[in-house]
Design a protein around this motif. Structure first.
Motif, PDB file in Angstrom:
ATOM      1  N   UNK A 127      56.354  61.215  14.725  1.00  0.00           N
ATOM      2  CA  UNK A 127      55.785  59.883  14.978  1.00  0.00           C
ATOM      3  C   UNK A 127      56.437  59.253  16.203  1.00  0.00           C
ATOM      4  N   UNK A 128      57.635  59.717  16.533  1.00  0.00           N
ATOM      5  CA  UNK A 128      58.341  59.173  17.703  1.00  0.00           C
ATOM      6  C   UNK A 128      58.036  59.968  18.964  1.00  0.00           C
ATOM      7  N   UNK A 129      57.545  61.184  18.774  1.00  0.00           N
ATOM      8  CA  UNK A 129      57.354  62.070  19.932  1.00  0.00           C
ATOM      9  C   UNK A 129      55.876  62.419  20.070  1.00  0.00           C
ATOM     10  N   UNK A 130      55.500  62.927  21.230  1.00  0.00           N
ATOM     11  CA  UNK A 130      54.167  63.510  21.400  1.00  0.00           C
ATOM     12  C   UNK A 130      54.328  64.611  22.431  1.00  0.00           C
ATOM     13  N   UNK A 131      53.392  65.526  22.441  1.00  0.00           N
ATOM     14  CA  UNK A 131      53.612  66.700  23.295  1.00  0.00           C
ATOM     15  C   UNK A 131      52.331  67.106  24.020  1.00  0.00           C
ATOM     16  N   UNK A 132      52.514  67.579  25.230  1.00  0.00           N
ATOM     17  CA  UNK A 132      51.411  68.170  26.002  1.00  0.00           C
ATOM     18  C   UNK A 132      51.786  69.628  26.231  1.00  0.00           C
ATOM     19  N   UNK A 133      50.821  70.511  25.963  1.00  0.00           N
ATOM     20  CA  UNK A 133      51.124  71.942  25.978  1.00  0.00           C
ATOM     21  C   UNK A 133      50.719  72.582  27.308  1.00  0.00           C
ATOM     22  N   UNK A 134      51.126  73.847  27.462  1.00  0.00           N
ATOM     23  CA  UNK A 134      50.835  74.542  28.715  1.00  0.00           C
ATOM     24  C   UNK A 134      49.323  74.709  28.920  1.00  0.00           C
ATOM     25  N   UNK A 157      58.176  61.693  25.240  1.00  0.00           N
ATOM     26  CA  UNK A 157      57.018  62.509  25.617  1.00  0.00           C
ATOM     27  C   UNK A 157      57.522  63.874  26.086  1.00  0.00           C
ATOM     28  N   UNK A 158      57.031  64.913  25.412  1.00  0.00           N
ATOM     29  CA  UNK A 158      57.460  66.273  25.739  1.00  0.00           C
ATOM     30  C   UNK A 158      56.313  67.001  26.412  1.00  0.00           C
ATOM     31  N   UNK A 159      56.612  67.719  27.478  1.00  0.00           N
ATOM     32  CA  UNK A 159      55.544  68.444  28.176  1.00  0.00           C
ATOM     33  C   UNK A 159      56.020  69.855  28.480  1.00  0.00           C
ATOM     34  N   UNK A 160      55.211  70.822  28.059  1.00  0.00           N
ATOM     35  CA  UNK A 160      55.593  72.221  28.237  1.00  0.00           C
ATOM     36  C   UNK A 160      54.756  72.847  29.356  1.00  0.00           C
ATOM     37  N   UNK A 161      55.269  72.821  30.557  1.00  0.00           N
ATOM     38  CA  UNK A 161      54.556  73.307  31.744  1.00  0.00           C
ATOM     39  C   UNK A 161      53.108  72.818  31.771  1.00  0.00           C
ATOM     40  N   UNK A 162      52.930  71.512  31.785  1.00  0.00           N
ATOM     41  CA  UNK A 162      51.572  70.970  31.629  1.00  0.00           C
ATOM     42  C   UNK A 162      50.655  71.235  32.817  1.00  0.00           C
ATOM     43  N   UNK A 163      51.233  71.555  33.969  1.00  0.00           N
ATOM     44  CA  UNK A 163      50.369  71.725  35.145  1.00  0.00           C
ATOM     45  C   UNK A 163      50.313  73.183  35.601  1.00  0.00           C
ATOM     46  N   UNK A 164      50.770  74.084  34.726  1.00  0.00           N
ATOM     47  CA  UNK A 164      50.856  75.496  35.140  1.00  0.00           C
ATOM     48  C   UNK A 164      49.488  76.096  35.454  1.00  0.00           C
ATOM     49  N   UNK A 165      48.462  75.647  34.745  1.00  0.00           N
ATOM     50  CA  UNK A 165      47.156  76.306  34.896  1.00  0.00           C
ATOM     51  C   UNK A 165      46.054  75.367  35.352  1.00  0.00           C
TER      52      UNK A 165
END
Lengths: 256, 284
Positions: free
Chosen positions: A87-94, A173-181
């Motif tokens: 609830x405190x975090x959110x994530x964007x994936x590769x 906010x966590x982002x895992x290589x969001x702009x790789x592709x």
């Protein structure tokens, strides 16, 4: 739910094993509200694992064992209910992964709706608009909110994923290589969004990136992982201009 | 060398096409036989074919499959009510907790159920339900059919859920959804077409089964289910009726059996087409 006002992310002596194999070997680092921390390192160095510990997505891997301490503000991430952590975090994936069965509007609205963040339809519409504006997608989709993600380009889909994450107004906010592709235009828009989100909302942003250029463009701090160990950590300018570690130099030069 | 490879490739292609034609021809033969033999009977009986009980043995074709048609509809609906929720929940459990010891046990059970002859299911329900209530009944038939559909539907639905890419589940968890919410709002919606297909396959299996009904339904040829209390009385179903009529040495009953077979085929095909039309595919 134990929670303090601060939303600093603190990682202490973090060790992660997957099927008994060490993936992270005693990581210590901090990410502060209002700043962007870029995590760099070659493939297999444990970058994605690190951010999946912070939001407890690592729990989905039954062969993972986690030791050490992770705090978001005062919340002990590893002993808390994972749903409280998320609830405190959110994530964007590769890979852009907006829900394919939901319209653009519903993709952004699902989180606030299910968490009861909107009291009325008007509230919900306001949140959706705000999140789409923050992710720089509003102008492109405002007349087609009922369309589905497959009708968008890859870059737009990724910005929709960012909007879905932002709609919850996460502290981290966590982002895992969001702009790789995705295309360069969407990459630029996402980078601008991230700077704005960190600056204006005091969100703690942690981004895994492969490219030193991206880290140089947006990060306030850089952490370099190599083979599961933190080999360098400090203000972005210092790490880029005066890297102390040999591996960091190689990563910055694009050798590994 | 190249020629030999090309010859082998062409041979293999020709063989594949031949086998495909053989399969298609078999299905076409069955469907055509049913259609050719069934249409005439239905045409000559008219609407009576759908509402009246079968004609007396050895008489003309003035009758139909009314009680069995009503029985099949009720049986399929009732076995759906009894079996589909259980099958879907089993599938969700197996898809969400694939590594637990209990799920391995459940999987072994559903796989075994898939393999055992369905007549044994009928015997099981006979021993438990029919003997305890003292009567064959539509309810006993529905219980038997729901056991038959359970492993088919749960296996298909489980596969449909497993096929949903993990990234959407992760996305669901990452925005704070709980496991049940991820299943309800994300995976089951993305897999809706596969789930519908799984339910349909189970229902089609239930609609077409004869063996589980032999010791449970009672095969009432002439009485209609008229009230909820009829569920506890003997009934009939199209496959069981076809079985009964075909075994009897009467030409007119054989003809009615062809008509019944056509109706059964159309019912199952209709269900499949309806689901394809109604349930939209999720474009990923």
């Amino acid at each position: 739910m134990a929670r303090s006002d601060g939303t600093e992310v603190t990682v202490r002596n973090l060790r992660v094993y997957i099927s008994g194999r060490p993936i992270l070997k005693g990581i210590n680092l901090r990410a502060t509200p209002g700043s962007i921390l870029a995590i760099m390192g070659p493939s297999g160095s444990g970058k994605s694992t690190l951010i999946r510990v912070i939001n407890r997505l690592i729990d989905l891997n039954p062969s993972a064992t986690v030791e050490g301490e992770v705090y978001i503000g005062g919340l002990n991430v590893l002993s808390a209910d994972p749903y409280d952590v998320r609830r405190l975090t959110a994530m964007v994936f590769q890979e852009p992964n907006p829900f394919p069965h939901l319209s653009i509007f519903d993709n952004v609205a699902i989180g606030p709706k299910l968490h009861g963040l909107a009291k009325s339809r008007a509230d919900l519409e306001e949140i959706v608009r705000w999140a789409l504006e923050k992710s720089q997608l509003w102008e492109e989709v405002k007349d087609r909110l009922a369309d589905y993600p497959h009708q968008l380009s890859g870059g737009q889909r990724q910005r929709l994923s960012l909007a879905r994450a932002l709609a919850l107004k996460p502290k981290v906010l966590l982002l895992d290589e969001p702009t790789a592709n995705i295309d360069p235009v969407s990459t630029r828009k996402i980078e601008e969004s991230l700077r704005e989100i960190a600056r204006d909302l005091m969100t703690t942003v942690i981004i895994v990136t492969h490219t030193p250029q991206q880290a140089a463009r947006i990060a306030d701090y850089i952490a370099v992982l190599y083979n599961g160990e933190l080999v360098e950590y400090g203000p972005a300018r210092e790490v880029i201009l005066y890297p102390k570690n040999e591996f960091t130099k190689k990563i910055l030069e694009g050798v590994i | 060398m190249y020629r030999l490879r090309r010859l082998k490739s062409q041979l293999f292609t020709a063989l594949s096409i031949a086998v495909a034609i053989l399969v298609f021809a078999t299905i076409a033969h069955i469907l055509l036989s049913v259609a050719v033999n069934g249409v005439g009977v239905i045409a000559s009986a008219g609407i009576d074919f759908f509402v009246k009980p079968p004609p007396p043995p050895g008489a003309g074709l003035e009758g139909g499959i009314g009680p069995a048609l009503a029985g099949t509809i009720i049986l399929v609906a009732l076995s759906a009510v009894l079996g589909v929720p259980l099958a879907v929940l089993t599938a969700v459990f197996l898809a969400e907790f694939p590594h637990s010891r209990f799920s391995r046990l459940v999987k072994l059970f559903t796989n075994s159920l898939l393999e055992i002859p369905t007549v044994l299911v009928g015997m099981l329900v006979y021993v438990t339900l029919v003997t305890s209530t003292g009567s064959y009944s539509i309810l006993a038939g529905a219980v038997a059919l729901s056991i038959v559909l359970l492993p088919y539907t749960s296996t298909y639905v489980e596969r449909a859920l497993e096929m949903v890419p993990a990234t959407y589940k992760e996305a669901g968890y990452s925005i704070g959804l709980k496991k049940a919410q991820v299943v309800w709002y994300v995976t089951s919606r993305i897999a809706r077409r596969g789930i519908a297909a799984g339910i349909l396959i189970g229902l089609a299996k239930a609609a077409g089964e004869t063996a589980p009904l032999l010791f449970t339904l009672g095969g009432a040829l002439y009485s209609y289910p008229t009230s909820p209390a009829s569920l506890l009385e003997p009934g009939n179903a199209i496959p069981l009726l076809i079985f009964t009529l075909t075994l009897a040495p009467y030409e007119n009953w054989h003809s009615v059996a062809w008509g019944a077979a056509l109706i059964l085929t159309l019912m199952v095909l209709g269900l499949i087409i309806a689901v394809r039309l109604v349930v939209r595919e999720v474009k990923v």
